[in-house]
Design an enzyme around this catalytic site. Structure first.
Site, PDB file in Angstrom:
ATOM      1  N   ARG A  58      43.295  77.958   4.147  1.00 56.78           N
ATOM      2  CA  ARG A  58      44.714  78.152   3.844  1.00 56.78           C
ATOM      3  C   ARG A  58      45.516  77.080   4.569  1.00 56.78           C
ATOM      4  O   ARG A  58      45.435  76.952   5.797  1.00 56.78           O
ATOM      5  CB  ARG A  58      45.167  79.543   4.277  1.00 56.78           C
ATOM      6  CG  ARG A  58      46.601  79.842   3.881  1.00 56.78           C
ATOM      7  CD  ARG A  58      46.926  81.297   4.071  1.00 56.78           C
ATOM      8  NE  ARG A  58      46.143  82.146   3.192  1.00 56.78           N
ATOM      9  CZ  ARG A  58      45.753  83.387   3.512  1.00 56.78           C
ATOM     10  NH1 ARG A  58      46.090  83.911   4.661  1.00 56.78           N
ATOM     11  NH2 ARG A  58      45.038  84.107   2.659  1.00 56.78           N
ATOM     12  N   GLU A  91      37.628  77.663  -1.627  1.00 58.28           N
ATOM     13  CA  GLU A  91      38.915  78.058  -2.209  1.00 58.28           C
ATOM     14  C   GLU A  91      40.019  77.611  -1.256  1.00 58.28           C
ATOM     15  O   GLU A  91      40.023  78.004  -0.087  1.00 58.28           O
ATOM     16  CB  GLU A  91      38.995  79.580  -2.407  1.00 58.28           C
ATOM     17  CG  GLU A  91      40.274  79.962  -3.142  1.00 58.28           C
ATOM     18  CD  GLU A  91      40.650  81.428  -3.016  1.00 58.28           C
ATOM     19  OE1 GLU A  91      40.611  82.123  -4.023  1.00 58.28           O
ATOM     20  OE2 GLU A  91      40.971  81.857  -1.894  1.00 58.28           O
TER      21      GLU A  91
HETATM   22  P1  0O2 Z   1      40.912  87.259   0.948  1.00 61.00           P
HETATM   23  O1  0O2 Z   1      40.257  87.965   2.062  1.00 61.00           O
HETATM   24  O2  0O2 Z   1      42.350  86.973   1.199  1.00 61.00           O
HETATM   25  O3  0O2 Z   1      40.151  86.057   0.490  1.00 61.00           O
HETATM   26  P2  0O2 Z   1      39.029  86.462  -7.331  1.00 61.00           P
HETATM   27  O4  0O2 Z   1      39.118  85.050  -6.830  1.00 61.00           O
HETATM   28  O5  0O2 Z   1      37.891  86.678  -8.253  1.00 61.00           O
HETATM   29  O6  0O2 Z   1      39.089  87.459  -6.200  1.00 61.00           O
HETATM   30  P3  0O2 Z   1      41.511  86.111  -8.706  1.00 61.00           P
HETATM   31  O7  0O2 Z   1      42.593  87.131  -8.889  1.00 61.00           O
HETATM   32  O8  0O2 Z   1      41.153  85.291  -9.885  1.00 61.00           O
HETATM   33  O9  0O2 Z   1      40.255  86.889  -8.172  1.00 61.00           O
HETATM   34  O10 0O2 Z   1      41.823  85.139  -7.545  1.00 61.00           O
HETATM   35  P4  0O2 Z   1      43.180  84.509  -7.121  1.00 61.00           P
HETATM   36  O11 0O2 Z   1      44.291  84.935  -8.007  1.00 61.00           O
HETATM   37  O12 0O2 Z   1      42.928  83.043  -7.026  1.00 61.00           O
HETATM   38  O13 0O2 Z   1      43.429  85.185  -5.703  1.00 61.00           O
HETATM   39  C1  0O2 Z   1      42.469  85.200  -4.704  1.00 61.00           C
HETATM   40  C2  0O2 Z   1      43.080  85.233  -3.308  1.00 61.00           C
HETATM   41  O14 0O2 Z   1      44.456  84.864  -3.340  1.00 61.00           O
HETATM   42  C3  0O2 Z   1      43.079  86.616  -2.671  1.00 61.00           C
HETATM   43  O15 0O2 Z   1      41.880  86.769  -1.972  1.00 61.00           O
HETATM   44  C4  0O2 Z   1      44.265  86.544  -1.698  1.00 61.00           C
HETATM   45  O16 0O2 Z   1      43.912  85.840  -0.511  1.00 61.00           O
HETATM   46  C5  0O2 Z   1      45.239  85.687  -2.468  1.00 61.00           C
HETATM   47  N1  0O2 Z   1      46.140  86.508  -3.328  1.00 61.00           N
HETATM   48  C6  0O2 Z   1      46.116  86.592  -4.670  1.00 61.00           C
HETATM   49  N2  0O2 Z   1      47.087  87.391  -5.117  1.00 61.00           N
HETATM   50  C7  0O2 Z   1      47.751  87.836  -4.036  1.00 61.00           C
HETATM   51  C8  0O2 Z   1      48.889  88.721  -3.870  1.00 61.00           C
HETATM   52  O17 0O2 Z   1      49.461  89.248  -4.804  1.00 61.00           O
HETATM   53  N3  0O2 Z   1      49.289  88.936  -2.576  1.00 61.00           N
HETATM   54  C9  0O2 Z   1      48.667  88.375  -1.502  1.00 61.00           C
HETATM   55  N4  0O2 Z   1      49.150  88.657  -0.291  1.00 61.00           N
HETATM   56  N5  0O2 Z   1      47.603  87.546  -1.638  1.00 61.00           N
HETATM   57  C10 0O2 Z   1      47.149  87.287  -2.891  1.00 61.00           C
HETATM   58  P5  0O2 Z   1      41.223  88.192  -1.734  1.00 61.00           P
HETATM   59  O18 0O2 Z   1      39.959  88.239  -2.514  1.00 61.00           O
HETATM   60  O19 0O2 Z   1      42.213  89.275  -1.991  1.00 61.00           O
HETATM   61  O20 0O2 Z   1      40.818  88.284  -0.250  1.00 61.00           O
END
Ligand code: 0O2
Length: 221
Positions: A82, A144
């Protein structure tokens, strides 16, 4: 069990190296820009590796058998970085610098800044392929990368806390408050940039915009 843990630990090692490599590359990009433009592109960088348990949980949620082979093939956020920047323009500047490097490959871009999520979440998400050299040869590892401003990060941290506290079933008044706060974040990012550019004398128009931010026309302190 002991054996299983060792397998997952070994699996994570290349991801750790990829984060180390990427951090060095980001440092170089930032230092180089700082040398030319003085302002730093970033406030801070954080990295994390998913725990074996959270990888297994995520695979199970996706209906996939939780093995290291499946984690390698299906999870693109095992390693996460990040990057928090002062301004929105810095997010795009960093993105451009990453795109232009021939030692990194951007595999996926999700621009939640131009297209925020319904709850107001803003951030730039990239899946970056990072080459690492091991004694057995070269490997390409996915990381990521989330890039966002300080204000966006502040919002996301609070939203994350609330989301977990309420097990994703956030009360409506909090949801509404978060959406309003997200609009404020957007507005603040824009205002701070205008003020910064005016102070730096970057654009004459910025100075005029700052003056127009003052209801009294900027005549009083
Ligand atoms: P962590 O512990 O933070 O890593 P996927 O990648 O398959 O899980 P998606 O939805 O395609 O699913 O991924 P996306 O949209 O790229 O989002 C993945 C990560 O972005 C999340 O990781 C969060 O860290 C962040 N994120 C996405 N949406 C939100 C939101 O609405 N609010 C906040 N605060 N963070 C968000 P993880 O997997 O949740 O966990």
């Amino acid at each position: 069990m002991e054996h299983k843990i060792t397998v997952w630990k070994n699996f994570l090692l290349p991801y750790k190296f990829a984060l180390d490599e990427l951090r060095t590359k980001v440092n170089i990009m930032v230092e180089e820009t700082k040398y030319m433009e003085e302002d730093s592109l970033i406030e801070h960088v954080k990295t994390r590796l998913k725990t074996p348990q959270s990888m297994m949980d995520k695979l199970e949620r996706k209906g996939i058998e939780p093995t290291v082979a499946n984690a390698k093939a299906n999870l693109f956020d095992v390693a996460g970085m990040r990057i928090v920047t002062p301004f929105k323009s810095d997010v795009y500047h960093l993105y451009e610098l990453m795109m232009n490097r021939n030692d990194l490959k951007i595999m996926e871009v999700k621009d939640y800044i131009r297209f925020p999520k319904a709850n107001g979440y803003q951030s730039m998400h990239l899946i970056v392929q990072v080459p690492i050299t091991l004694s057995k040869g070269m490997e390409h590892v996915y990381v990521e990368v989330q890039i966002r401003t300080l204000a966006m990060d502040f919002w996301a941290s609070l939203e994350h806390k609330i989301y977990y506290k309420y097990q994703s079933d956030i009360p409506q008044y909090l949801e509404k408050g978060l959406k309003e706060a997200a609009d404020t974040v957007k507005e603040m990012d824009e205002k701070m940039k205008v003020i910064h550019d005016a102070v730096e004398g970057l654009h004459e128009t910025s100075t005029k915009k700052v003056i127009s931010l003052h209801s009294d026309g900027g005549r009083t302190k």
